[in-house]
Write an enzyme that holds these catalytic residues in place. Sequence first.
Site, PDB file in Angstrom:
ATOM      1  N   ARG A 146      51.250  49.977  39.739  1.00 21.57           N
ATOM      2  CA  ARG A 146      51.572  49.607  41.126  1.00 21.57           C
ATOM      3  C   ARG A 146      52.823  50.352  41.562  1.00 21.57           C
ATOM      4  NH1 ARG A 146      49.423  44.041  41.742  1.00 21.57           N
ATOM      5  NH2 ARG A 146      47.383  44.266  40.735  1.00 21.57           N
ATOM      6  N   GLN A 205      46.367  44.642  32.352  1.00 23.42           N
ATOM      7  CA  GLN A 205      45.537  43.572  32.925  1.00 23.42           C
ATOM      8  C   GLN A 205      44.335  43.322  32.044  1.00 23.42           C
ATOM      9  OE1 GLN A 205      44.155  44.198  36.909  1.00 23.42           O
ATOM     10  NE2 GLN A 205      45.871  43.080  37.785  1.00 23.42           N
ATOM     11  N   VAL A 229      35.710  38.401  45.707  1.00 22.70           N
ATOM     12  CA  VAL A 229      35.128  37.131  45.276  1.00 22.70           C
ATOM     13  C   VAL A 229      35.017  36.151  46.445  1.00 22.70           C
ATOM     14  CG1 VAL A 229      35.693  37.187  42.818  1.00 22.70           C
ATOM     15  CG2 VAL A 229      37.431  36.449  44.463  1.00 22.70           C
ATOM     16  N   ALA A 261      34.151  36.440  38.261  1.00 20.58           N
ATOM     17  CA  ALA A 261      35.082  37.451  37.758  1.00 20.58           C
ATOM     18  C   ALA A 261      36.463  36.817  37.677  1.00 20.58           C
ATOM     19  CB  ALA A 261      35.099  38.651  38.689  1.00 20.58           C
TER      20      ALA A 261
HETATM   21  N1  DAH Z   1      42.412  42.318  40.499  1.00 20.48           N
HETATM   22  C1  DAH Z   1      43.263  41.199  40.909  1.00 20.48           C
HETATM   23  C2  DAH Z   1      44.695  41.669  40.969  1.00 20.48           C
HETATM   24  O1  DAH Z   1      45.012  42.710  40.470  1.00 20.48           O
HETATM   25  C3  DAH Z   1      43.111  40.059  39.935  1.00 20.48           C
HETATM   26  C4  DAH Z   1      41.801  39.390  40.074  1.00 20.48           C
HETATM   27  C5  DAH Z   1      41.691  38.283  40.914  1.00 20.48           C
HETATM   28  C6  DAH Z   1      40.695  39.860  39.438  1.00 20.48           C
HETATM   29  C7  DAH Z   1      40.503  37.657  41.098  1.00 20.48           C
HETATM   30  C8  DAH Z   1      39.469  39.211  39.610  1.00 20.48           C
HETATM   31  C9  DAH Z   1      39.403  38.097  40.448  1.00 20.48           C
HETATM   32  O2  DAH Z   1      38.371  39.632  39.003  1.00 20.48           O
HETATM   33  O3  DAH Z   1      38.214  37.502  40.595  1.00 20.48           O
HETATM   34  O4  DAH Z   1      45.504  40.997  41.548  1.00 20.48           O
END
Ligand code: DAH
Length: 352
Positions: free
Chosen positions: A206, A220, A263, A317
């Site tokens: 980031r 992550q 989502v 997810a």
């Molecule tokens: N990708 C999101 C982030 O970086 C985190 C995340 C949130 C992933 C909700 C997911 C989800 O798969 O359903 O903040």
Amino acid sequence: MTNNNQNTLEKLKEEARSALAECESLASLEEWRINYLGRRGAISTVMGSLGGLDQDSRRTLGKASNDLKILLQDEYDDKVQEVSVSQNAENQVTGIDVTLPGRNPPQGSFHPTTLIVREIAAAFAPMGFRVVEGPEVELDTYNFQKLNIPADHPARDMWNSLWVDYPNDPDLRPFLLRTHTSPMQIRVMEQETPPIRVIVPGKAFRYEATDATHEWQFTQIEGLAIDKGIGFADLKGTLDAFAKSIFGETRKTRFRCDFFPFVEPGAEMSIDCFKCDGEGCRVCSHTGWIEILGAGMVHPEVLRGVGYDPNIYSGFAFGMGAERIAMLRQGIDDIRHFYANDLRFLKQFSQQ
Ligand code: DAH
């Protein structure tokens, strides 16, 4: 003849002894041994010449040369002993103590991030999730568009991105360092047919200032489950089991609405504070709850985008920060410790 030979032996004995007396190192002693006691040495030569003698002389001289061999071997052994001892003593004077125990070479250990990623993967494995990995430099399409985040959509503001330019090949743009591991949801769905159950550990990037809870590069863990008939209860059950496995069997989980473009509905999951058991303390900012991940039911737009019919397939997810989980578990107060390469920090995890 015999007398002559006896003289030869006598002379050989004197010569060998005086040569032995002059040896002062293990190397010269070895040379001496080869010259006199070796397979082609002086004694062997004498013994080899006995063949031409009559039986009596052969017997007497054979015995005499054998006695001489034993005598010289004994004296040689004593001398080796003597020289080794004095060499050790000399080494001690020069500061080398050969009796000291050896120094252990430094031993490496796993990085705390690796340890927590493995632990999280092990928590999901019994529920059928396998581990996949993906590219750290990602296409805009996968990082955003196919996750239901169109170009110029304000939702992009949730992820400050580091873009990568390929000045010589404009067709290769736009690329970026992936801002999350969510793009692997798309890559896996495009390549496989349900049922799918994967978790995706990996680096995310980031464009952000660093502080105690933010790093511009971190780890992550994404998760994805797609099948016929998957509902929100499956999401809750799976993530509740995960939370208990990492933070303890008595943990409670709480799901609240949250927004993520890919989502619907979206949620954040918190656990009740393991430090104060929900009473309120510094670790949980006096709320009794600690947020540990984002999750939700995969958006029908996302399913359609990879060619799945949302009337047939559904799934959930989730995504979490690996360092954040490790920080909570181990009481680490600053995410920057993970990347400072400070052995005083890293060594604390070497026993795990
Ligand atoms: N990708 C999101 C982030 O970086 C985190 C995340 C949130 C992933 C909700 C997911 C989800 O798969 O359903 O903040």
